[in-house]
Design a protein around this motif. Structure first.
Motif, PDB file in Angstrom:
ATOM      1  N   GLU A 198     -42.145 -26.561  -6.985  1.00  0.00           N
ATOM      2  CA  GLU A 198     -43.291 -26.034  -7.720  1.00  0.00           C
ATOM      3  C   GLU A 198     -44.355 -25.539  -6.744  1.00  0.00           C
ATOM      4  OE1 GLU A 198     -46.565 -27.403 -11.104  1.00  0.00           O
ATOM      5  OE2 GLU A 198     -44.938 -28.758 -10.523  1.00  0.00           O
ATOM      6  N   TYR A 200     -47.561 -24.961  -4.699  1.00  0.00           N
ATOM      7  CA  TYR A 200     -48.699 -25.799  -4.324  1.00  0.00           C
ATOM      8  C   TYR A 200     -48.405 -27.299  -4.393  1.00  0.00           C
ATOM      9  CZ  TYR A 200     -50.595 -21.252  -5.606  1.00  0.00           C
ATOM     10  OH  TYR A 200     -50.783 -19.911  -5.743  1.00  0.00           O
ATOM     11  N   ASP A 201     -47.146 -27.685  -4.658  1.00  0.00           N
ATOM     12  CA  ASP A 201     -46.799 -29.098  -4.695  1.00  0.00           C
ATOM     13  C   ASP A 201     -46.346 -29.525  -3.304  1.00  0.00           C
ATOM     14  OD1 ASP A 201     -45.907 -31.632  -5.145  1.00  0.00           O
ATOM     15  OD2 ASP A 201     -44.288 -31.087  -6.501  1.00  0.00           O
ATOM     16  N   ALA A 209     -43.152 -32.824 -13.609  1.00  0.00           N
ATOM     17  CA  ALA A 209     -42.917 -31.521 -14.216  1.00  0.00           C
ATOM     18  C   ALA A 209     -41.792 -31.514 -15.243  1.00  0.00           C
ATOM     19  CB  ALA A 209     -42.596 -30.480 -13.134  1.00  0.00           C
ATOM     20  N   TYR A 223     -48.498 -24.961 -18.211  1.00  0.00           N
ATOM     21  CA  TYR A 223     -49.853 -24.790 -17.707  1.00  0.00           C
ATOM     22  C   TYR A 223     -50.656 -23.865 -18.616  1.00  0.00           C
ATOM     23  CZ  TYR A 223     -48.585 -27.195 -13.444  1.00  0.00           C
ATOM     24  OH  TYR A 223     -48.181 -28.156 -12.548  1.00  0.00           O
ATOM     25  N   ALA A 227     -54.209 -20.931 -15.607  1.00  0.00           N
ATOM     26  CA  ALA A 227     -53.532 -21.313 -14.370  1.00  0.00           C
ATOM     27  C   ALA A 227     -53.080 -20.083 -13.605  1.00  0.00           C
ATOM     28  CB  ALA A 227     -52.327 -22.204 -14.681  1.00  0.00           C
ATOM     29  N   LYS A 230     -48.294 -18.054 -10.421  1.00  0.00           N
ATOM     30  CA  LYS A 230     -47.142 -18.702  -9.799  1.00  0.00           C
ATOM     31  C   LYS A 230     -46.794 -20.012 -10.496  1.00  0.00           C
ATOM     32  CE  LYS A 230     -47.590 -16.813  -5.110  1.00  0.00           C
ATOM     33  NZ  LYS A 230     -47.800 -17.156  -3.673  1.00  0.00           N
ATOM     34  N   SER A 231     -47.810 -20.808 -10.827  1.00  0.00           N
ATOM     35  CA  SER A 231     -47.556 -22.094 -11.469  1.00  0.00           C
ATOM     36  C   SER A 231     -46.999 -21.896 -12.876  1.00  0.00           C
ATOM     37  CB  SER A 231     -48.845 -22.915 -11.535  1.00  0.00           C
ATOM     38  OG  SER A 231     -49.327 -23.196 -10.235  1.00  0.00           O
ATOM     39  N   ARG A 232     -47.583 -20.994 -13.636  1.00  0.00           N
ATOM     40  CA  ARG A 232     -47.115 -20.759 -15.003  1.00  0.00           C
ATOM     41  C   ARG A 232     -45.700 -20.194 -15.009  1.00  0.00           C
ATOM     42  NH1 ARG A 232     -49.133 -16.978 -17.509  1.00  0.00           N
ATOM     43  NH2 ARG A 232     -50.711 -16.137 -16.092  1.00  0.00           N
ATOM     44  N   TRP A 234     -43.420 -20.529 -12.743  1.00  0.00           N
ATOM     45  CA  TRP A 234     -42.468 -21.560 -12.320  1.00  0.00           C
ATOM     46  C   TRP A 234     -42.082 -22.466 -13.482  1.00  0.00           C
ATOM     47  CZ3 TRP A 234     -42.371 -26.869 -12.333  1.00  0.00           C
ATOM     48  CH2 TRP A 234     -41.354 -27.469 -11.593  1.00  0.00           C
ATOM     49  N   SER A 235     -43.069 -23.029 -14.177  1.00  0.00           N
ATOM     50  CA  SER A 235     -42.757 -23.971 -15.254  1.00  0.00           C
ATOM     51  C   SER A 235     -42.058 -23.267 -16.422  1.00  0.00           C
ATOM     52  CB  SER A 235     -44.028 -24.680 -15.745  1.00  0.00           C
ATOM     53  OG  SER A 235     -44.972 -23.762 -16.244  1.00  0.00           O
ATOM     54  N   ASN A 280     -52.304 -34.318 -14.799  1.00  0.00           N
ATOM     55  CA  ASN A 280     -50.869 -34.341 -15.067  1.00  0.00           C
ATOM     56  C   ASN A 280     -50.558 -35.404 -16.116  1.00  0.00           C
ATOM     57  OD1 ASN A 280     -48.022 -35.416 -14.627  1.00  0.00           O
ATOM     58  ND2 ASN A 280     -47.971 -33.574 -13.370  1.00  0.00           N
TER      59      ASN A 280
END
Length: 347
Positions: A198, A200-201, A209, A223, A227, A230-232, A234-235, A280
């Motif tokens: 993920e 930034y993890d 996650a 997210y 957000a 990249k984060s959105r 990814w999930s 989280n």
């Protein structure tokens, strides 16, 4: 035949590491741990690993004689993240057996961090011995210990598991085909899904996650629109992939984490550790069908929304646990600091 014990199986006990006097500097969590242990004890037996006799005496004096945790003294213990370096469990014909991955993550860089890592590797195995596991298996790939954090390993107890691609970077001397074959033959994992880390993890862990709640249903983080892309992406990609594999996917909104990293001051300077895990919700502790669910101050509506989502899972019970800033600032939450233990038959 070996079968990994899924997290909805009721354990015999829950283990935690007492946070005071550890080399990782987590002493400020003392009051939270006392409160959390009070919450756990009516529902579960608790074992606390302590680093010294002084802490053992304090815990014995703090809890009543009728309902109190068991204490295990292990001087080597250096950090609270027992999920990563403690024993894990599979069953054979209904009997529980323990095994280990080697705890050697590549996010540890300094000599101080490496010392903590080495101490915890020793402590995890010593803990297993003190619990009475005379023999435990260390998962090897062609004679080489397999490096993998427990927090980067989620499975459905029926042959499917997810890890991030840290399993590749942590085992650069191994062929991924050999790793997959080892999971299949040693742990009954016919389908090992490797997803990108993920964004930034720092840790590359999956347990904040993705969480299986039964063989066919999985919770995946979602997210908010605010957000970063990249984060959105990814999930959403992970959720879509699991849907394509015919899993029922339930999305759980994770709030945006707070900025800032935990810093630990040593004589030679300040050492920075992991990003803040505030917001989280997926890093909950599950004991049977009871979910100990993180809750955050000032997030009332979102807290209630996540509680409702979990309560809608058939048979589930939710126990809210307010997360202090001091815990999330260290980069982990309830699943990270706890470890279910199985001693005999699997319930």
């Amino acid at each position: 035949m070996k079968t990994l014990i899924p997290e909805w199986t009721t354990p015999d006990s829950i283990a935690l590491v007492w946070p005071e006097h550890l080399r990782a500097g987590t002493g400020k969590l003392k009051n939270f741990y006392l409160s959390f242990i009070d919450t756990l004890l009516p529902e579960s037996s608790v074992i606390i690993i302590v680093q010294n006799e002084k802490d053992a005496d304090f815990i014995n004096s703090r809890f009543s004689k009728s309902v109190k945790p068991e204490i295990v003294l292990i001087p080597e213990i250096s950090d609270i993240w027992i999920r990563d370096f403690g024993p894990q469990f599979y069953s054979v014909e209904g009997k529980a057996w323990s095994f280990f991955f080697n705890y050697q993550p590549n996010y540890f860089h300094t000599s101080f961090q490496n010392e903590i890592m080495d101490n915890n590797n020793k402590a995890g195995r010593k803990f297993a011995g003190k619990l009475g596991y005379k023999k435990f298996e260390i998962i090897k790939v062609k004679g080489t210990d397999l490096n993998l954090d427990g927090g980067n390993f989620v499975h459905n107890g029926a042959g499917t598991a997810l890890v991030s691609n840290r399993i590749i970077t942590d085992n650069e001397n191994l062929l991924i085909e050999d790793v997959r074959e080892t999971f299949r033959t040693e742990l009954g994992i016919d389908h090992l899904i490797i997803v990108p880390t993920e964004p930034y993890d720092d840790t590359g862990h999956m347990d904040g996650a993705v969480r299986f709640i039964n063989e066919n249903t999985v919770l995946v983080s979602k997210y908010p629109d605010s957000a970063e892309d990249k984060s959105r992406i990814w999930s959403d990609t992970v959720a879509g992939h699991l849907q394509c594999l015919k899993f029922d996917v339930i999305r759980i909104v994770n709030n945006l984490p707070r900025e800032g990293r935990y810093s630990y001051k040593k004589a030679e300077g300040t050492l920075e550790f992991f990003e803040n895990a505030w917001g989280n919700y997926l890093n909950f502790l599950r004991i049977g069908n009871t979910f100990y669910l993180p809750q955050y101050q000032g997030q009332g509506d979102l807290n209630q929304k996540v509680i409702k989502t979990i309560e809608d899972i058939r048979g589930s019970k939710v126990i809210p646990v307010e997360i202090p800033d001091e815990l999330s600032a260290y980069g982990g939450l309830l699943n990270c600091i706890t470890l279910p233990l199985f001693f005999n038959s699997v319930k």
